[in-house]
Motif scaffolding. Structure first.
Motif, short mmCIF file in Angstrom:
data_model
loop_
_atom_site.label_atom_id
_atom_site.label_comp_id
_atom_site.label_asym_id
_atom_site.label_seq_id
_atom_site.Cartn_x
_atom_site.Cartn_y
_atom_site.Cartn_z
N LYS A 40 -70.15 -77.32 -0.15
CA LYS A 40 -70.05 -78.68 -0.70
C LYS A 40 -71.36 -79.12 -1.36
O LYS A 40 -71.38 -79.72 -2.44
CB LYS A 40 -69.67 -79.65 0.44
CG LYS A 40 -68.21 -79.61 0.83
CD LYS A 40 -67.37 -80.23 -0.27
CE LYS A 40 -65.91 -80.36 0.16
NZ LYS A 40 -65.12 -80.99 -0.91
N ILE A 41 -72.43 -78.80 -0.63
CA ILE A 41 -73.76 -79.19 -1.17
C ILE A 41 -74.01 -78.48 -2.51
O ILE A 41 -74.49 -79.06 -3.48
CB ILE A 41 -74.86 -78.86 -0.15
CG1 ILE A 41 -74.71 -79.76 1.08
CG2 ILE A 41 -76.24 -79.04 -0.79
CD1 ILE A 41 -75.64 -79.40 2.22
N LYS A 42 -73.64 -77.20 -2.57
CA LYS A 42 -73.87 -76.41 -3.78
C LYS A 42 -73.03 -76.93 -4.94
O LYS A 42 -73.50 -77.07 -6.08
CB LYS A 42 -73.53 -74.94 -3.50
CG LYS A 42 -73.96 -73.99 -4.62
CD LYS A 42 -75.48 -73.94 -4.73
CE LYS A 42 -75.91 -72.90 -5.76
NZ LYS A 42 -77.39 -72.92 -5.94
N VAL A 43 -71.74 -77.23 -4.63
CA VAL A 43 -70.84 -77.74 -5.66
C VAL A 43 -71.35 -79.08 -6.20
O VAL A 43 -71.36 -79.35 -7.40
CB VAL A 43 -69.41 -77.88 -5.12
CG1 VAL A 43 -68.54 -78.66 -6.09
CG2 VAL A 43 -68.81 -76.50 -4.87
N LYS A 44 -71.79 -79.94 -5.27
CA LYS A 44 -72.32 -81.24 -5.66
C LYS A 44 -73.56 -81.09 -6.56
O LYS A 44 -73.72 -81.80 -7.56
CB LYS A 44 -72.66 -82.05 -4.42
CG LYS A 44 -73.09 -83.47 -4.73
CD LYS A 44 -73.33 -84.25 -3.43
CE LYS A 44 -73.75 -85.67 -3.76
NZ LYS A 44 -74.01 -86.45 -2.51
N ALA A 45 -74.41 -80.12 -6.19
CA ALA A 45 -75.63 -79.89 -6.99
C ALA A 45 -75.28 -79.39 -8.39
O ALA A 45 -75.86 -79.81 -9.39
CB ALA A 45 -76.53 -78.88 -6.28
N LEU A 46 -74.27 -78.47 -8.45
CA LEU A 46 -73.86 -77.95 -9.74
C LEU A 46 -73.24 -79.04 -10.60
O LEU A 46 -73.47 -79.10 -11.82
CB LEU A 46 -72.87 -76.80 -9.55
CG LEU A 46 -73.46 -75.49 -8.99
CD1 LEU A 46 -72.35 -74.49 -8.68
CD2 LEU A 46 -74.45 -74.89 -9.99
N ARG A 47 -72.41 -79.89 -9.95
CA ARG A 47 -71.79 -80.99 -10.69
C ARG A 47 -72.87 -81.95 -11.23
O ARG A 47 -72.78 -82.42 -12.37
CB ARG A 47 -70.80 -81.74 -9.80
CG ARG A 47 -69.50 -80.98 -9.58
CD ARG A 47 -68.59 -81.74 -8.65
NE ARG A 47 -67.31 -81.04 -8.49
CZ ARG A 47 -66.36 -81.41 -7.64
NH1 ARG A 47 -66.57 -82.49 -6.85
NH2 ARG A 47 -65.24 -80.74 -7.56
N HIS A 48 -73.86 -82.23 -10.42
CA HIS A 48 -74.94 -83.10 -10.85
C HIS A 48 -75.72 -82.48 -12.03
O HIS A 48 -76.03 -83.14 -13.01
CB HIS A 48 -75.89 -83.37 -9.68
CG HIS A 48 -77.08 -84.21 -10.06
ND1 HIS A 48 -76.99 -85.55 -10.36
CD2 HIS A 48 -78.39 -83.86 -10.21
CE1 HIS A 48 -78.18 -86.01 -10.68
NE2 HIS A 48 -79.06 -85.00 -10.59
#
Length: 596
Positions: A40-48
């Motif tokens: 989740k953290i990685k996906v959020k970072a990529l989305r950001h």
């Protein structure tokens, strides 16, 4: 003992705990949870990151769009500025050429009348100064007035026509005669005997170079002399030669800042702040186009020496003898009284070429001493301005001793003190002195005019009264400027034509529709209807088509082509030169004559 029992129980519990299913399930769930949280953290970072990139991309697109808009706006502003500048330059050219057509045209017509040698000289000087001004103006317009670029210089056209070298040098010196008169600066020139008198080249460009260099010399010379020297450097082949020119002054020396400018490119110089340096760079470029080079030697307080060369050809035209030497002039004794050593040297060399016996005196006192020992002189050449005793005072003393030797006064322009003593001098020669003029005066004083053959003023007319008989044409002048109308009418009248006048394009159209004209001399800028529109209407409406020649002050790049595209047959730019008009009428008059 009890501690030992507790230790055993704990170990057994731990072994049992690791082996239970719920412990293993818990471990698996913890691992899965940790992985899920990391995902989740990685996906959020990529989305950001993607959001930031998208935002940056949009910002870049906006910046690119803004940049293109600014570039287009700047381009439009530049084009508008160029159009405005071109219109301004075209108007400037037109407004200058119109009055200059009157000045040069009237001066040319004046030379066609019977004039004394002095009057002819003045009229020719007016015409030459006008042509010099037009040459400078053309170069300024090519260079967009303030930015004389290398491309502008390269667009210059070097002409190749026959001319007399001494005429160019003398005309340049005469242009500056008034400027140096108050400063008491001597303007002198010397052309070596082996330099051809008649050469093929560009007299206007050569005159421009000499005038620009002389302007610098005059600016920094408050006393002494300015000397133009011409010598033969080498013969390149049977017909081509290299000439060397030197302009030496006794001034304060060229400033180091202007010397430094010569190594710079023209486009990098602000003409408003460095006009003198810019003129020298222009000279350097013109000299280069004429196959030569420019060199300057200067030191503070020690004067300046300008040296340049040009490549030119010997004239193939029949030589006009500048001087008809009379053998009886040989060995006539001449006393030259002049305190200027350079002037003495030039005149001594010149008179010795004419086979005269020359004695020099550098003051009135020395001249009196020479005459007291040997008064048998045939002629005295006395300078007006000398220390201790001027030319008038010297001749009064000589006359008081009953010596009746004829004398010629070498005088500055505007100095008329000699008129208070009529009969003291046989002749007065005005500085800067034309060598041919000096010879004429010497010959006149030594012999009776009927016994010698002296070159008279060249009154050969460029316009012939029987020209119209040879090329009969009915001509209409379409011109709104009254002065230009008069000049055109007078030129044509000198050639035997009686032309009609139309004040604008509409009047020209109406006049030519009613009468049968062979030729129209058409101005371009006229009220009511301009020359271009009038030409288009004539080409469209008339069955019998006249020859239409643009005679206009529109002389910017592209104006000739615009006139031809409108339907005109040929083009003459103002100021109109007599010889150009004659050639134009001869060219088209021949075609009209062949059709008849």
């Amino acid at each position: 003992m009890i501690n030992h029992i507790i230790y055993i129980v704990n170990n057994l519990f731990i072994v049992w705990f690791w082996q239970t299913w719920w412990f293993e399930t818990g471990v698996v769930l913890i691992l899965l949870g940790t992985f899920f949280i990391f995902y989740k953290i990685k996906v959020k970072a990529l989305r950001h990151q993607n959001s930031v990139v998208s935002q940056s991309f949009e910002e870049c697109k906006e910046l690119l769009k803004y940049s293109k808009e600014n570039e287009q706006k700047a381009k439009e502003e530049t084009e508008f500025s160029n159009r405005s500048k071109n219109l301004l330059l075209a108007k400037l050219s037109h407004e200058i050429r119109t009055p200059m057509n009157g000045i040069i045209g009237m001066a040319s017509l004046l030379t066609e009348t019977q004039l004394s040698s002095e009057q002819l000289e003045y009229a020719e000087t007016i015409g030459q100064c006008g042509e010099n001004l037009m040459t400078v103006m053309n170069d300024m317009l090519i260079s967009d007035v303030l930015d004389y670029s290398n491309a502008g210089v390269e667009r210059m056209e070097i002409e190749h026509k026959d001319f007399y070298l001494s005429n160019v040098v003398e005309e340049v010196l005469e242009t500056f005669a008034d400027k140096v008169d108050q400063a008491k600066v001597e303007l002198l020139y010397s052309i070596d005997q082996n330099v051809p008198s008649q050469i093929v080249g560009d007299p206007l460009r050569l005159r421009q170079v000499l005038m620009n260099i002389l302007e610098n010399a005059v600016k920094f010379t408050n006393k002494g002399e300015i000397l133009i020297g011409v010598h033969l450097v080498k013969a390149i082949d049977r017909n081509q030669i290299e000439l060397g020119f030197e302009v030496r002054d006794t001034g304060t020396g060229l400033p180091a800042a202007e010397m430094e400018l010569l190594s710079k490119d023209i486009s990098s110089i602000d003409a408003r702040q460095n006009s003198n340096g810019l003129q020298l760079i222009i000279c350097k470029k013109i000299i280069g186009l004429m196959g030569g080079y420019l060199k300057i030697e200067t030191k503070t307080g020690g004067g300046t020496l300008f040296k340049f060369t040009i490549r030119t050809r010997l004239s193939l035209q029949p030589l006009r003898a500048n001087t008809y030497f009379n053998t009886s002039l040989q060995e006539k004794r001449i006393l030259i009284v002049d305190d200027n050593f350079t002037s003495q040297t030039i005149f001594k060399k010149l008179l010795e070429q004419w086979k005269l016996a020359v004695t020099l005196a550098d003051s009135g006192k020395q001249a009196l001493e020479i005459l007291s020992k040997n008064p048998r002189f045939d002629l005295i050449l006395a300078d007006m301005e000398m220390p201790e005793m001027n030319g008038i005072e010297l001749m009064k003393l000589i006359r008081s001793q009953n010596l009746k030797i004829p004398a010629i006064l070498l005088n500055s322009k505007g100095d008329e003190r000699y008129k208070e003593y009529p009969g003291l001098f046989k002749s007065v020669v005005i500085k800067p002195i034309r060598h041919q003029t000096l010879y004429k005066y010497i010959s006149n004083e030594l012999y009776q005019p009927e016994k010698i053959s002296i070159e008279q003023p060249d009154t050969k007319q460029k316009l012939s009264n029987d020209f119209a008989k040879k090329y009969p044409l009915r001509i209409l002048i379409a011109e709104d400027n009254t002065t230009n109308q008069q000049i055109a009418l007078m030129i044509l009248k000198k050639m035997g034509y009686e032309a009609d006048v139309a004040k604008n394009g509409q009047e020209a159209l109406e006049t030519v529709s009613e009468g049968n004209y062979d030729m129209i001399l058409m101005d371009v800028q006229m009220p009511v209807m301009d020359g271009l529109e009038a030409t288009r209407m004539i080409r469209l409406c008339l069955n019998e088509q006249p020859i239409i020649i643009a005679m206009t002050a529109n002389a910017m790049q592209g104006d000739r082509q615009e006139c031809l595209q409108a339907g005109m047959d040929d083009y003459i730019s103002k100021p109109v030169k007599l010889e150009v008009m004659g050639k134009m009428l001869e060219k088209w008059g021949t075609k009209v004559k062949d059709k008849q």
